[in-house]
Design a protein around this motif. Sequence first.
Motif, mmCIF file in Angstrom:
data_model
loop_
_atom_site.group_PDB
_atom_site.id
_atom_site.type_symbol
_atom_site.label_atom_id
_atom_site.label_comp_id
_atom_site.label_asym_id
_atom_site.label_seq_id
_atom_site.Cartn_x
_atom_site.Cartn_y
_atom_site.Cartn_z
ATOM 1 N N ARG A 233 24.395 37.017 47.596
ATOM 2 C CA ARG A 233 25.729 37.041 47.415
ATOM 3 C C ARG A 233 26.199 37.872 48.540
ATOM 4 N N PHE A 234 27.235 37.471 49.007
ATOM 5 C CA PHE A 234 27.949 38.389 50.466
ATOM 6 C C PHE A 234 29.434 38.258 50.007
ATOM 7 N N ALA A 235 29.845 39.263 49.953
ATOM 8 C CA ALA A 235 31.613 39.371 49.653
ATOM 9 C C ALA A 235 32.239 40.214 50.578
ATOM 10 N N TYR A 236 33.564 40.254 50.576
ATOM 11 C CA TYR A 236 34.621 41.018 51.383
ATOM 12 C C TYR A 236 35.252 41.863 50.090
ATOM 13 N N VAL A 237 34.932 43.218 50.222
ATOM 14 C CA VAL A 237 35.351 44.167 49.166
ATOM 15 C C VAL A 237 36.530 45.141 49.743
ATOM 16 N N ASP A 238 37.012 45.026 50.814
ATOM 17 C CA ASP A 238 37.804 45.962 51.186
ATOM 18 C C ASP A 238 39.095 45.487 50.313
ATOM 19 N N PHE A 239 39.442 44.612 49.919
ATOM 20 C CA PHE A 239 40.403 44.106 49.049
ATOM 21 C C PHE A 239 39.936 43.497 47.598
ATOM 22 N N LEU A 240 40.377 44.099 46.704
ATOM 23 C CA LEU A 240 39.739 43.735 45.478
ATOM 24 C C LEU A 240 40.959 42.988 44.644
ATOM 25 N N ARG A 241 40.407 42.066 43.567
ATOM 26 C CA ARG A 241 41.371 41.394 42.635
ATOM 27 C C ARG A 241 40.871 41.352 41.257
ATOM 28 N N LEU A 242 41.980 41.168 40.473
ATOM 29 C CA LEU A 242 41.588 40.819 38.971
ATOM 30 C C LEU A 242 41.606 39.436 38.692
ATOM 31 N N GLN A 243 40.449 38.713 37.890
ATOM 32 C CA GLN A 243 40.527 37.549 37.497
ATOM 33 C C GLN A 243 40.577 37.616 36.003
ATOM 34 N N ALA A 244 41.604 37.017 35.639
ATOM 35 C CA ALA A 244 41.674 36.958 34.191
ATOM 36 C C ALA A 244 41.829 35.597 33.545
ATOM 37 N N GLU A 245 41.361 35.252 32.312
ATOM 38 C CA GLU A 245 41.684 33.852 31.743
ATOM 39 C C GLU A 245 42.720 34.234 30.767
ATOM 40 N N VAL A 246 44.105 33.697 31.056
ATOM 41 C CA VAL A 246 45.291 33.952 30.349
ATOM 42 C C VAL A 246 45.597 32.782 29.285
ATOM 43 N N PRO A 247 45.615 32.971 27.973
ATOM 44 C CA PRO A 247 46.181 32.095 26.913
ATOM 45 C C PRO A 247 47.380 31.488 27.652
#
Length: 385
Positions: A224-238
């Motif tokens: 797995r290879f990722a660009y991590v200089d910027f990060l995100r939040l991932q949420a499962e929103v009702p």
Amino acid sequence: MSNTRSFATPAALAVLLATSSIGLAADYETAMVEVTAVGDAAVVGATVVPYKEVVVSAMVPGQIRFLAGHEGDRFKANTLLVQIDDDDLQAKRRAASAAVMAARSAIDQANVQYSRELVSPRINRSMSQPTGFGVPSMFDSFFTRPFSNAMGLSNPWVERYADLQGQVSGLNQANSSYLQARAALDEIDTKIRDARLFTPFDGVITAKMVEVGDNAQPGQPLMRFAYVDFLRLQAEVPVRLVASLRKGQFLPARLDVGSGILVDARVSQIYPIADQARHTVTVKLDLPQGVPGGPGMYAEIRIPDHTTDARSLPTVPRKSLVQRGSLFGVYVLEDGRPSLKMVRVGGDAGEGRVSVLSGLKGGEQVIVNPSSDLGSHNARQTAGD
């Protein structure tokens, strides 16, 4: 000789200070901090994810001969990441190259035969073959063929056309064989290229599933290879909360680092379809650059819940917010001078305003659209006074 001294009265000093403050305040566009009834917020769990991530999978079968590094190693784009043994493919390529050469030679031979038939037709050659001291051939030329043509039993022009068309067909078949050989060679070259996997962008290895010497099959995940200089939040929103979200909106978030770090995350993507089983919608939010932690961490997001009773919170224009690292602040006018106060931003309050969870009480004057050098300019002005 007498010395005369003049003293400013307290009333004059007050007028002077008020005039100076009015002059300073008049240089800025300000807005009042209003206390507005704002709906409650719901806390939703989220996960920190990379800005983008790919799974590097095997494209051809073979043994792993090279791995560029381990988890956490950083690489530039187009760097060799994985190499699979391609000795078998190289042998097939040599055989395919030989087939291409043979097909090319067949095309040359077909061209020669076509040119020969065009210049020296076979029908003429068969009539000129000397047999039996030339008497049978001469008999065929003067009696047999003319008599056959006169009786309608043969047509030399049709025979010539058939012979020429046969050579054309042979040339076309040779060209087809050459194209098939080239296609087979190109296919092998593609597999050889797929045996070497390169990084698609700058990033780090986040997971490694194989070691050197392991056997890989097509489709098997390798890294797995990722660009991590910027990060995100991932949420499962009702689903009931998604209606209060829009792209570009800022939401307060808490990262599970140490005792908890509070940041403001910006909504970057709202999936258009809800999950049929869980009745949730995937939402991604951009985090400020430089926040501590990394992918996989737990976080919590406060999302406005318009289905609950409202409560009174200070609200400020969104254009009055300034960002300092991962925190937000506003410039408040105190005695006519701007003073930066850090605040915790809540949800959207409508009409271009956002709620403030802490840092303001209401009634303050904040500067709208503050310039980037406002803080330094104010510091120089204060030092000059």
